[in-house]
Scaffold this active site. Structure first.
Site, PDB file in Angstrom:
ATOM      1  CG  ASP A 297      -9.382  19.311  25.469  1.00 49.87           C
ATOM      2  OD1 ASP A 297      -8.745  20.356  25.301  1.00 49.87           O
ATOM      3  OD2 ASP A 297      -9.900  18.955  26.546  1.00 49.87           O
TER       4      ASP A 297
ATOM      5  CG  ASN B  10      -7.861  30.221  25.326  1.00 49.92           C
ATOM      6  OD1 ASN B  10      -8.458  30.981  24.514  1.00 49.92           O
ATOM      7  ND2 ASN B  10      -8.312  29.190  25.847  1.00 49.92           N
TER       8      ASN B  10
ATOM      9  CD  GLN C 294      -1.931  29.695  28.768  1.00 47.83           C
ATOM     10  OE1 GLN C 294      -1.546  31.002  29.000  1.00 47.83           O
ATOM     11  NE2 GLN C 294      -1.070  29.151  28.736  1.00 47.83           N
TER      12      GLN C 294
ATOM     13  CG  HIS D   5      -2.784  24.419  25.325  1.00 51.28           C
ATOM     14  ND1 HIS D   5      -2.236  24.935  26.493  1.00 51.28           N
ATOM     15  CD2 HIS D   5      -4.090  24.389  25.214  1.00 51.28           C
ATOM     16  CE1 HIS D   5      -3.088  25.426  27.068  1.00 51.28           C
ATOM     17  NE2 HIS D   5      -4.398  25.165  26.327  1.00 51.28           N
TER      18      HIS D   5
ATOM     19  CG  HIS E 160      -7.966  24.627  22.469  1.00 50.94           C
ATOM     20  ND1 HIS E 160      -8.363  24.048  23.319  1.00 50.94           N
ATOM     21  CD2 HIS E 160      -7.347  25.743  23.330  1.00 50.94           C
ATOM     22  CE1 HIS E 160      -8.221  24.225  24.680  1.00 50.94           C
ATOM     23  NE2 HIS E 160      -7.574  25.367  24.467  1.00 50.94           N
TER      24      HIS E 160
HETATM   25  P1  5GP Z   1      -6.869  26.167  27.852  1.00 51.52           P
HETATM   26  O1  5GP Z   1      -8.018  26.562  28.732  1.00 51.52           O
HETATM   27  O2  5GP Z   1      -5.606  26.342  28.893  1.00 51.52           O
HETATM   28  O3  5GP Z   1      -6.844  26.970  26.754  1.00 51.52           O
HETATM   29  O4  5GP Z   1      -6.965  24.661  27.446  1.00 51.52           O
HETATM   30  C1  5GP Z   1      -6.531  23.643  28.375  1.00 51.52           C
HETATM   31  C2  5GP Z   1      -7.268  22.324  27.893  1.00 51.52           C
HETATM   32  O5  5GP Z   1      -6.640  21.402  28.234  1.00 51.52           O
HETATM   33  C3  5GP Z   1      -8.693  22.236  28.247  1.00 51.52           C
HETATM   34  O6  5GP Z   1      -9.715  22.054  27.284  1.00 51.52           O
HETATM   35  C4  5GP Z   1      -8.803  20.877  29.072  1.00 51.52           C
HETATM   36  O7  5GP Z   1      -9.935  20.039  28.829  1.00 51.52           O
HETATM   37  C5  5GP Z   1      -7.539  20.323  28.448  1.00 51.52           C
HETATM   38  N1  5GP Z   1      -6.567  19.634  29.532  1.00 51.52           N
HETATM   39  C6  5GP Z   1      -6.483  19.647  30.676  1.00 51.52           C
HETATM   40  N2  5GP Z   1      -5.746  18.593  31.469  1.00 51.52           N
HETATM   41  C7  5GP Z   1      -5.668  17.734  30.593  1.00 51.52           C
HETATM   42  C8  5GP Z   1      -5.071  16.410  30.484  1.00 51.52           C
HETATM   43  O8  5GP Z   1      -4.464  16.126  31.468  1.00 51.52           O
HETATM   44  N3  5GP Z   1      -5.190  15.815  29.339  1.00 51.52           N
HETATM   45  C9  5GP Z   1      -5.646  16.081  28.256  1.00 51.52           C
HETATM   46  N4  5GP Z   1      -5.600  15.454  27.189  1.00 51.52           N
HETATM   47  N5  5GP Z   1      -6.428  17.435  28.299  1.00 51.52           N
HETATM   48  C10 5GP Z   1      -6.380  18.236  29.168  1.00 51.52           C
END
Ligand code: 5GP
Ligand code: ZN
Length: 136
Positions: free
Chosen positions: A32, A88, A95, A101, A103
């Site tokens: 991440d 999420n 999300q 995805h 975590h």
């Molecule tokens: P969510 O909030 O949707 O559950 O998690 C999205 C996650 O994706 C966040 O922890 C954010 O840091 C990560 N993220 C967003 N864009 C990118 C990216 O381009 N590359 C990587 N490696 N992580 C990303």
């Protein structure tokens, strides 16, 4: 199927480079960019699905075995003391990237992170009503 404007489709497909720690025909697991702790990773299916509600069951069935493989790597190589799996679904649930995805957040003694919720105090009657609502 890939979705054209989806960043995780591009990352999972290798079009956008990422720090990949595990890959097979169904998933790419990447670090991440905004980690909660050292080694925070995301399990990303190569096939697009917005969230858990839309994820094909046969892919859903492989998410946890993949998480287990990576969890062992994290324990062996990063020597984490624990691990949170967080997943999420929907904006209200936090999300931000609308491609399913999971975590994987390795936990360390005194990492200073708090991952949790405020516990409610429902009565037995309230719990019974919710149970009925879900199982009816
Ligand atoms: P969510 O909030 O949707 O559950 O998690 C999205 C996650 O994706 C966040 O922890 C954010 O840091 C990560 N993220 C967003 N864009 C990118 C990216 O381009 N590359 C990587 N490696 N992580 C990303
Ligand atoms: Zn996608």
């Amino acid at each position: 199927m890939k979705k054209d404007d989806c960043i995780f489709c591009k990352i999972a497909g290798g079009e956008i480079p990422s720090k990949t720690i595990y890959e097979d025909e169904l998933f790419r697991v990447i670090l991440d960019l905004g980690p909660a702790t050292k080694g925070h990773a995301l399990i990303i299916p190569k096939e697009h699905a917005d969230n858990l509600f839309e994820l094909p069951t046969e892919i859903a069935a492989k998410v946890l075995p993949t998480a287990q493989k990576v969890a062992v790597m994290m324990k062996d190589k990063l020597h984490c003391d624990g691990l949170n799996l967080v997943q999420n679904n929907g904006e209200i649930a936090g999300q931000t990237v609308m491609h399913f995805h999971m975590h994987m957040i390795p936990r360390y003694e005194s990492d200073g992170q708090e991952i949790g919720w405020i516990a409610g105090k429902p009565s037995q009657e309230e719990l019974e009503a919710i149970k009925e609502q879900i199982t009816d």
